[in-house]
Design a protein around this motif. Structure first.
Motif, PDB file in Angstrom:
ATOM      1  N   HIS A   9       0.479  -1.183  -0.016  1.00 55.36           N
ATOM      2  CA  HIS A   9      -0.345  -0.007   0.017  1.00 55.36           C
ATOM      3  C   HIS A   9       0.777   1.358  -0.241  1.00 55.36           C
ATOM      4  CE1 HIS A   9       0.631  -0.007   4.270  1.00 55.36           C
ATOM      5  NE2 HIS A   9       0.710   0.863   4.007  1.00 55.36           N
ATOM      6  N   VAL A  10       0.366   2.037  -0.502  1.00 51.21           N
ATOM      7  CA  VAL A  10       0.645   3.455  -0.414  1.00 51.21           C
ATOM      8  C   VAL A  10      -0.290   4.227   0.830  1.00 51.21           C
ATOM      9  CG1 VAL A  10       1.093   5.540  -1.772  1.00 51.21           C
ATOM     10  CG2 VAL A  10       2.376   3.385  -2.326  1.00 51.21           C
ATOM     11  N   GLN A  11       0.650   5.456   1.290  1.00 58.37           N
ATOM     12  CA  GLN A  11      -1.035   5.735   2.487  1.00 58.37           C
ATOM     13  C   GLN A  11       0.051   7.602   1.928  1.00 58.37           C
ATOM     14  OE1 GLN A  11      -0.559   5.261   6.638  1.00 58.37           O
ATOM     15  NE2 GLN A  11      -0.939   7.084   7.059  1.00 58.37           N
ATOM     16  N   GLN A  63      -3.315  -3.783  -4.978  1.00 60.99           N
ATOM     17  CA  GLN A  63      -2.300  -2.347  -3.691  1.00 60.99           C
ATOM     18  C   GLN A  63      -3.918  -1.557  -3.363  1.00 60.99           C
ATOM     19  OE1 GLN A  63      -0.854  -2.827  -6.890  1.00 60.99           O
ATOM     20  NE2 GLN A  63      -0.076  -4.412  -6.542  1.00 60.99           N
ATOM     21  N   GLN A  64      -3.233  -1.480  -2.171  1.00 58.58           N
ATOM     22  CA  GLN A  64      -3.789   0.071  -1.334  1.00 58.58           C
ATOM     23  C   GLN A  64      -3.308   0.986  -1.118  1.00 58.58           C
ATOM     24  OE1 GLN A  64      -4.777  -2.549   2.572  1.00 58.58           O
ATOM     25  NE2 GLN A  64      -6.015  -3.500   1.276  1.00 58.58           N
ATOM     26  N   PRO A 117       2.281   9.625  -5.178  1.00 59.12           N
ATOM     27  CA  PRO A 117       1.506   8.188  -5.525  1.00 59.12           C
ATOM     28  C   PRO A 117       1.275   7.862  -7.125  1.00 59.12           C
ATOM     29  CG  PRO A 117      -0.610   8.747  -4.836  1.00 59.12           C
ATOM     30  CD  PRO A 117       0.876   9.471  -4.217  1.00 59.12           C
ATOM     31  N   ALA A 118       2.209   7.308  -8.148  1.00 61.25           N
ATOM     32  CA  ALA A 118       2.103   7.174  -9.014  1.00 61.25           C
ATOM     33  C   ALA A 118       0.770   5.441  -9.575  1.00 61.25           C
ATOM     34  CB  ALA A 118       2.708   7.167  -9.964  1.00 61.25           C
TER      35      ALA A 118
END
Length: 122
Positions: free
Chosen positions: A10-12, A55-56, A73-74
């Motif tokens: 994930h990305v936050q 992904q999240q 994020p991309a």
């Protein structure tokens, strides 16, 4: 160590407190991401999570929030042209950056000022 890493889970990105509805309006309604339930022990801290493919994206509450100026994020897409048109119809500003060979890409900003890259590898 490389052999242990298999990908990004994930990305936050951060947001101000009590802005979950605004996050939902942008990420779920405009971008079409699917909201997922946060674990109960984390839900009380605020924020909202979304599923995108495997992904999240986690929107986390940050005290004294300031959006990142460069970090972002991309999100990979199919048919960047159609995505761009759809976003423009929803009055999302499209920002163009440096060209990247082999890619059609552009940037948008979420309601909190976080930079987001949209990219299609050609």
């Amino acid at each position: 160590m490389e052999k242990y890493f298999i990908g990004i889970d994930h990305v936050q990105v951060a947001a101000p407190a009590n802005q979950e509805d605004l996050a939902r309006a942008f990420y779920a309604e405009k971008l079409g991401f699917k909201e997922i339930t946060k674990p109960a022990n984390l839900a009380r801290k605020g924020g909202v999570w979304f599923q995108i493919g495997q992904q999240q994206l986690h929107i986390g509450v940050e005290t004294n929030f300031e959006p990142a100026k460069k970090a972002h994020p991309a999100f990979a897409v199919h048919n960047a042209t159609e995505v761009r048109k759809n976003l423009e119809l929803q009055e999302v500003e499209i920002i163009y950056g440096d060209e990247l060979e082999g890619a059609d890409r552009f940037y948008i900003y979420d309601p909190f000022g976080n930079r987001i890259e949209i990219i299609e590898w050609l």
